[in-house]
Design a protein around this motif. Structure first.
Motif, mmCIF file in Angstrom:
data_model
loop_
_atom_site.group_PDB
_atom_site.id
_atom_site.type_symbol
_atom_site.label_atom_id
_atom_site.label_comp_id
_atom_site.label_asym_id
_atom_site.label_seq_id
_atom_site.Cartn_x
_atom_site.Cartn_y
_atom_site.Cartn_z
ATOM 1 N N VAL A 96 0.805 -1.193 0.056
ATOM 2 C CA VAL A 96 -0.044 -0.267 0.118
ATOM 3 C C VAL A 96 0.768 1.257 -0.181
ATOM 4 C CG1 VAL A 96 -2.049 -1.060 0.981
ATOM 5 C CG2 VAL A 96 -0.374 0.071 2.532
ATOM 6 N N ARG A 97 2.100 0.949 0.373
ATOM 7 C CA ARG A 97 3.017 2.324 0.606
ATOM 8 C C ARG A 97 3.581 2.552 -0.911
ATOM 9 N NH1 ARG A 97 5.091 0.564 5.746
ATOM 10 N NH2 ARG A 97 6.962 -0.335 4.629
ATOM 11 N N ASP A 98 3.446 1.634 -1.989
ATOM 12 C CA ASP A 98 4.117 1.812 -3.234
ATOM 13 C C ASP A 98 3.180 2.857 -4.003
ATOM 14 O OD1 ASP A 98 5.953 0.610 -5.464
ATOM 15 O OD2 ASP A 98 3.858 0.487 -6.263
ATOM 16 N N GLU A 104 -2.304 0.603 -8.682
ATOM 17 C CA GLU A 104 -3.211 1.176 -7.929
ATOM 18 C C GLU A 104 -4.344 0.447 -7.622
ATOM 19 O OE1 GLU A 104 -5.496 3.583 -5.595
ATOM 20 O OE2 GLU A 104 -3.560 3.961 -6.300
ATOM 21 N N PRO A 105 -5.002 -0.605 -8.487
ATOM 22 C CA PRO A 105 -5.997 -1.470 -8.026
ATOM 23 C C PRO A 105 -5.499 -2.213 -7.074
ATOM 24 C CG PRO A 105 -5.964 -1.238 -10.616
ATOM 25 C CD PRO A 105 -4.712 -0.463 -10.004
ATOM 26 N N LEU A 106 -4.148 -2.834 -7.207
ATOM 27 C CA LEU A 106 -3.784 -3.865 -6.265
ATOM 28 C C LEU A 106 -3.723 -3.279 -4.824
ATOM 29 C CD1 LEU A 106 -2.922 -6.670 -6.144
ATOM 30 C CD2 LEU A 106 -0.540 -6.257 -6.713
ATOM 31 N N ARG A 107 -3.205 -1.800 -4.974
ATOM 32 C CA ARG A 107 -3.186 -1.242 -3.420
ATOM 33 C C ARG A 107 -4.489 -0.934 -2.954
ATOM 34 N NH1 ARG A 107 0.356 1.844 -6.233
ATOM 35 N NH2 ARG A 107 -1.225 3.593 -6.596
ATOM 36 N N ARG A 108 -5.356 -0.686 -3.661
ATOM 37 C CA ARG A 108 -6.930 -0.768 -3.094
ATOM 38 C C ARG A 108 -7.294 -1.960 -2.434
ATOM 39 N NH1 ARG A 108 -8.059 2.040 -7.782
ATOM 40 N NH2 ARG A 108 -9.387 0.398 -8.483
ATOM 41 N N TRP A 109 -7.086 -3.027 -3.106
ATOM 42 C CA TRP A 109 -7.254 -4.356 -2.713
ATOM 43 C C TRP A 109 -6.559 -4.742 -1.274
ATOM 44 C CZ3 TRP A 109 -3.831 -8.652 -2.487
ATOM 45 C CH2 TRP A 109 -4.423 -9.789 -2.114
ATOM 46 N N ALA A 110 -5.327 -4.484 -1.546
ATOM 47 C CA ALA A 110 -4.588 -4.505 -0.248
ATOM 48 C C ALA A 110 -4.942 -3.795 1.131
ATOM 49 C CB ALA A 110 -2.965 -4.284 -0.390
ATOM 50 N N GLN A 111 -5.093 -2.535 0.896
ATOM 51 C CA GLN A 111 -5.661 -1.699 1.846
ATOM 52 C C GLN A 111 -6.981 -1.946 2.411
ATOM 53 O OE1 GLN A 111 -4.087 1.315 2.950
ATOM 54 N NE2 GLN A 111 -5.397 0.407 4.708
ATOM 55 N N GLU A 144 4.727 -10.809 -14.930
ATOM 56 C CA GLU A 144 5.379 -9.487 -14.850
ATOM 57 C C GLU A 144 4.785 -9.265 -13.307
ATOM 58 O OE1 GLU A 144 7.008 -5.797 -14.733
ATOM 59 O OE2 GLU A 144 7.331 -7.489 -15.799
ATOM 60 N N LEU A 145 3.298 -9.414 -12.953
ATOM 61 C CA LEU A 145 3.045 -8.951 -11.597
ATOM 62 C C LEU A 145 3.563 -9.770 -10.612
ATOM 63 C CD1 LEU A 145 1.006 -7.221 -9.602
ATOM 64 C CD2 LEU A 145 -0.676 -9.041 -10.296
ATOM 65 N N PHE A 146 3.900 -11.139 -11.078
ATOM 66 C CA PHE A 146 4.552 -11.998 -10.072
ATOM 67 C C PHE A 146 6.119 -11.448 -9.683
ATOM 68 C CE2 PHE A 146 7.587 -15.124 -8.527
ATOM 69 C CZ PHE A 146 6.939 -15.796 -7.488
ATOM 70 N N ARG A 147 6.712 -10.767 -10.640
ATOM 71 C CA ARG A 147 8.133 -10.290 -10.623
ATOM 72 C C ARG A 147 8.112 -9.106 -9.507
ATOM 73 N NH1 ARG A 147 9.768 -12.117 -16.070
ATOM 74 N NH2 ARG A 147 10.733 -14.216 -15.591
ATOM 75 N N ARG A 148 6.893 -8.395 -9.886
ATOM 76 C CA ARG A 148 6.780 -7.012 -9.085
ATOM 77 C C ARG A 148 6.256 -7.231 -7.897
ATOM 78 N NH1 ARG A 148 4.687 -2.933 -12.908
ATOM 79 N NH2 ARG A 148 4.534 -1.443 -11.006
ATOM 80 N N LEU A 149 5.666 -8.321 -7.430
ATOM 81 C CA LEU A 149 5.089 -8.540 -6.108
ATOM 82 C C LEU A 149 6.351 -8.833 -5.262
ATOM 83 C CD1 LEU A 149 2.022 -10.559 -6.688
ATOM 84 C CD2 LEU A 149 2.057 -8.085 -5.763
ATOM 85 N N GLU A 150 7.491 -9.418 -5.805
ATOM 86 C CA GLU A 150 8.624 -10.043 -5.089
ATOM 87 C C GLU A 150 9.296 -8.967 -4.104
ATOM 88 O OE1 GLU A 150 10.511 -13.851 -7.669
ATOM 89 O OE2 GLU A 150 10.896 -11.652 -8.452
ATOM 90 N N VAL A 151 9.342 -7.699 -4.575
ATOM 91 C CA VAL A 151 9.837 -6.451 -3.900
ATOM 92 C C VAL A 151 8.588 -6.256 -2.585
ATOM 93 C CG1 VAL A 151 10.716 -5.650 -5.675
ATOM 94 C CG2 VAL A 151 8.518 -4.594 -5.385
ATOM 95 N N PHE A 152 7.753 -6.779 -2.602
ATOM 96 C CA PHE A 152 6.833 -6.446 -1.258
ATOM 97 C C PHE A 152 6.751 -7.857 -0.459
ATOM 98 C CE2 PHE A 152 4.660 -4.289 -5.115
ATOM 99 C CZ PHE A 152 5.161 -3.125 -4.711
ATOM 100 N N THR A 153 7.920 -8.469 -0.299
ATOM 101 C CA THR A 153 8.045 -9.433 0.578
ATOM 102 C C THR A 153 8.316 -8.797 1.927
ATOM 103 O OG1 THR A 153 10.327 -9.908 0.036
ATOM 104 C CG2 THR A 153 8.599 -11.143 -1.251
ATOM 105 N N SER A 154 8.022 -9.407 3.006
ATOM 106 C CA SER A 154 8.487 -8.932 4.312
ATOM 107 C C SER A 154 9.889 -8.621 4.552
ATOM 108 C CB SER A 154 8.019 -9.591 5.449
ATOM 109 O OG SER A 154 8.059 -11.176 5.446
ATOM 110 N N ASP A 155 10.677 -9.593 3.635
ATOM 111 C CA ASP A 155 12.202 -9.478 3.928
ATOM 112 C C ASP A 155 12.775 -8.133 3.091
ATOM 113 O OD1 ASP A 155 12.311 -11.751 5.246
ATOM 114 O OD2 ASP A 155 12.583 -12.975 3.631
#
Length: 158
Positions: A96-98, A104-111, A144-155
């Motif tokens: 949600v900080r990205d 944007e649609p993914l951020r709304r879903w996450a929020q 592409e989305l999978f690769r983008r989501l890798e940066v949002f791991t807790s690590d």
């Protein structure tokens, strides 16, 4: 959780091969671990019958003197598994900080999930089919989305 049987067997093969290369029995490996683990449990990991936690996987790799990422990479290659076909864990708080416009649609879903308290720790485990569906909402390809989501791991947030 890893649910791909071929990958579980391949990880087990990599662990067994590393143990045998050291000339160790399963009992000798167990003696190198901090936590109490039975030799039979190690056997089930090596045969790919049972999943082990990430912490235990890393501890076993450390005891064997091999990097856990290398074991996983080798196992994925052996099993013919592409990374985007695995489930991924995403820290919704990081997502949600990205500020990427296409997410944007993914951020709304996450929020929404965070506001609803659906995921107590803020971590959600996304199966490949869900990543594919979410990719459509963002106008991205599944990979592409999978690769983008890798940066949002807790690590990655540390």
């Amino acid at each position: 959780m890893l649910t791909n049987p071929a990958l579980l067997r391949a990880i087990g093969h990599e662990l067994r091969t590393a143990r045998e290369a050291l000339g160790w029995t399963r009992a000798q490996l167990v003696s190198q671990l901090d936590r109490e683990v039975h030799s039979q449990t190690i056997a089930t990991y090596e045969l790919g019958i049972r999943q082990c936690t990430l912490g235990r996987f890393v501890a076993i790799c450390d005891a064997l003197g091999i990097p856990a990422p290398q074991v996983l990479t080798n196992a994925m290659r052996r099993a013919g598994v592409e990374p985007h076909l695995l489930a991924c864990a995403v820290d919704l708080r990081l997502l949600v900080r990205d500020r990427s416009p296409d997410l944007e649609p993914l951020r709304r879903w996450a929020q929404h999930r965070l506001d609803a308290g659906v995921d107590e720790d803020g971590i959600v485990h996304l199966e490949p089919t869900l990543v594919a569906e979410l990719a459509v909402f963002c106008g991205l390809a599944h990979v592409e989305l999978f690769r983008r989501l890798e940066v949002f791991t807790s690590d990655s947030g540390l």
